[in-house]
Write a protein that holds these residues in place. Structure first.
Motif, PDB file in Angstrom:
ATOM      1  N   UNK A 238       2.867  -8.004   0.885  1.00 51.19           N
ATOM      2  CA  UNK A 238       3.282  -6.725   0.300  1.00 51.19           C
ATOM      3  C   UNK A 238       4.632  -6.272   0.841  1.00 51.19           C
ATOM      4  N   UNK A 239       4.877  -6.558   2.131  1.00 54.07           N
ATOM      5  CA  UNK A 239       6.166  -6.195   2.723  1.00 54.07           C
ATOM      6  C   UNK A 239       7.299  -6.953   2.026  1.00 54.07           C
ATOM      7  N   UNK A 240       7.074  -8.237   1.766  1.00 53.04           N
ATOM      8  CA  UNK A 240       8.094  -9.038   1.083  1.00 53.04           C
ATOM      9  C   UNK A 240       8.250  -8.605  -0.375  1.00 53.04           C
ATOM     10  N   UNK A 241       7.152  -8.223  -1.009  1.00 51.06           N
ATOM     11  CA  UNK A 241       7.219  -7.720  -2.391  1.00 51.06           C
ATOM     12  C   UNK A 241       8.064  -6.453  -2.466  1.00 51.06           C
ATOM     13  N   UNK A 242       7.913  -5.570  -1.468  1.00 51.22           N
ATOM     14  CA  UNK A 242       8.723  -4.347  -1.415  1.00 51.22           C
ATOM     15  C   UNK A 242      10.192  -4.700  -1.211  1.00 51.22           C
ATOM     16  N   UNK A 243      10.441  -5.708  -0.357  1.00 46.83           N
ATOM     17  CA  UNK A 243      11.811  -6.146  -0.105  1.00 46.83           C
ATOM     18  C   UNK A 243      12.439  -6.723  -1.372  1.00 46.83           C
ATOM     19  N   UNK A 244      11.644  -7.494  -2.122  1.00 54.53           N
ATOM     20  CA  UNK A 244      12.127  -8.073  -3.372  1.00 54.53           C
ATOM     21  C   UNK A 244      12.418  -6.984  -4.403  1.00 54.53           C
ATOM     22  N   UNK A 245      11.539  -6.007  -4.504  1.00 52.31           N
ATOM     23  CA  UNK A 245      11.748  -4.903  -5.449  1.00 52.31           C
ATOM     24  C   UNK A 245      12.988  -4.090  -5.090  1.00 52.31           C
ATOM     25  N   UNK A 246      13.183  -3.847  -3.778  1.00 55.88           N
ATOM     26  CA  UNK A 246      14.358  -3.092  -3.333  1.00 55.88           C
ATOM     27  C   UNK A 246      15.640  -3.851  -3.653  1.00 55.88           C
ATOM     28  N   UNK A 247      15.603  -5.169  -3.480  1.00 56.49           N
ATOM     29  CA  UNK A 247      16.773  -6.001  -3.762  1.00 56.49           C
ATOM     30  C   UNK A 247      17.116  -5.954  -5.245  1.00 56.49           C
TER      31      UNK A 247
ATOM     32  N   UNK B 172      -9.643 -10.296   9.281  1.00 63.36           N
ATOM     33  CA  UNK B 172      -8.455  -9.789   9.982  1.00 63.36           C
ATOM     34  C   UNK B 172      -7.213 -10.578   9.602  1.00 63.36           C
ATOM     35  N   UNK B 173      -7.353 -11.896   9.595  1.00 56.47           N
ATOM     36  CA  UNK B 173      -6.231 -12.757   9.246  1.00 56.47           C
ATOM     37  C   UNK B 173      -5.827 -12.567   7.789  1.00 56.47           C
ATOM     38  N   UNK B 174      -6.828 -12.423   6.895  1.00 57.95           N
ATOM     39  CA  UNK B 174      -6.539 -12.200   5.474  1.00 57.95           C
ATOM     40  C   UNK B 174      -5.752 -10.908   5.294  1.00 57.95           C
ATOM     41  N   UNK B 175      -6.155  -9.859   6.029  1.00 55.63           N
ATOM     42  CA  UNK B 175      -5.475  -8.567   5.944  1.00 55.63           C
ATOM     43  C   UNK B 175      -4.010  -8.701   6.368  1.00 55.63           C
ATOM     44  N   UNK B 176      -3.772  -9.451   7.463  1.00 55.80           N
ATOM     45  CA  UNK B 176      -2.411  -9.642   7.957  1.00 55.80           C
ATOM     46  C   UNK B 176      -1.535 -10.367   6.928  1.00 55.80           C
ATOM     47  N   UNK B 177      -2.114 -11.390   6.280  1.00 50.76           N
ATOM     48  CA  UNK B 177      -1.367 -12.140   5.273  1.00 50.76           C
ATOM     49  C   UNK B 177      -1.026 -11.266   4.070  1.00 50.76           C
ATOM     50  N   UNK B 178      -1.985 -10.462   3.627  1.00 51.11           N
ATOM     51  CA  UNK B 178      -1.755  -9.562   2.497  1.00 51.11           C
ATOM     52  C   UNK B 178      -0.684  -8.529   2.841  1.00 51.11           C
ATOM     53  N   UNK B 179      -0.717  -8.030   4.082  1.00 47.42           N
ATOM     54  CA  UNK B 179       0.275  -7.045   4.518  1.00 47.42           C
ATOM     55  C   UNK B 179       1.680  -7.658   4.536  1.00 47.42           C
ATOM     56  N   UNK B 180       1.774  -8.909   5.010  1.00 46.90           N
ATOM     57  CA  UNK B 180       3.073  -9.607   4.995  1.00 46.90           C
ATOM     58  C   UNK B 180       3.577  -9.801   3.578  1.00 46.90           C
TER      59      UNK B 180
END
Length: 208
Positions: free
Chosen positions: A193-202, A183-191
């Motif tokens: 990926x969210x930052x990766x999307x933010x970086x790509x958008x930037x 569960x914790x691993x999933x949460x970290x991966x989700x965080x």
């Protein structure tokens, strides 16, 4: 040096003790500074006096090159920043270690090039006036992509955001690899990926 015109050359030593006094460094900080740096010299003055063909800019009229002899490649960047803040001029740092050289410039933050053989390093004077020349030097040393529609400061702010995002992505990736609870691993991966999307958008919004 750095393939700059001979007329720009000068030789003026900058005593380390002057930096110690200016910033009131503790004994520990002085020891750290001395462990990184063996010698500092002002070696070039690039200005309308030395190169009349380049016009004064509205903000920039000259810059100086400082040769910094390092005792280690793993130097503390704060020590270079202290030198930059000591001298109220536009400065390019030529950081030397053995037969290699790294160029650096402080503009909001410290930017550096990769290490090169000394014979391969150069500073290009590109532009009609010193505003343009100085901006092009900063861009060359910092590397990467630059949006011509934004100011230099705006570009630097974007680069800082990108660096912070990248560091946080790498931190989350390391934590996710070590995490054993699904569960914790999933949460970290989700965080991450969210930052990766933010970086790509930037990157897309700034450089598309």
């Amino acid at each position: 040096m750095l393939k700059l015109p001979e007329v720009t050359q000068l030789q003026k030593s900058l005593p380390k003790a002057q930096i110690y006094r200016k910033f009131q460094l503790t004994n520990a900080q002085q020891t750290k500074f001395d462990a990184d740096i063996s010698r500092i010299d002002i070696v070039n003055e690039v200005s309308t006096r030395t190169i009349p063909a380049i016009m004064e800019g509205k903000k920039v009229k000259s810059f100086y090159v400082l040769s910094v002899s390092l005792k280690t490649k793993n130097y503390d960047e704060k020590n270079i920043e202290r030198i930059a803040k000591l001298i109220p001029q536009n400065l390019v740092f030529a950081l030397h270690f053995e037969t290699e050289i790294c160029l650096a410039v402080f503009c909001e933050k410290l930017f550096t090039t990769e290490w090169l053989e000394e014979t391969k390093a150069s500073i290009e004077l590109t532009g009609l006036n010193f505003d343009e020349v100085w901006e092009n030097i900063i861009k060359k040393i910092a590397g990467g992509e630059w949006n011509r529609n934004l100011t230099l400061k705006e570009n630097i702010e974007i680069k800082e955001k990108q660096e912070k995002l990248q560091k946080e992505i790498e931190r989350l990736e390391k934590l996710a690899r070590k995490e054993v609870q699904p569960k914790k691993k999933f949460e970290l991966v989700a965080q991450k990926r969210k930052l990766e999307d933010e970086l790509n958008d930037l990157q897309y919004s700034c450089y598309s």
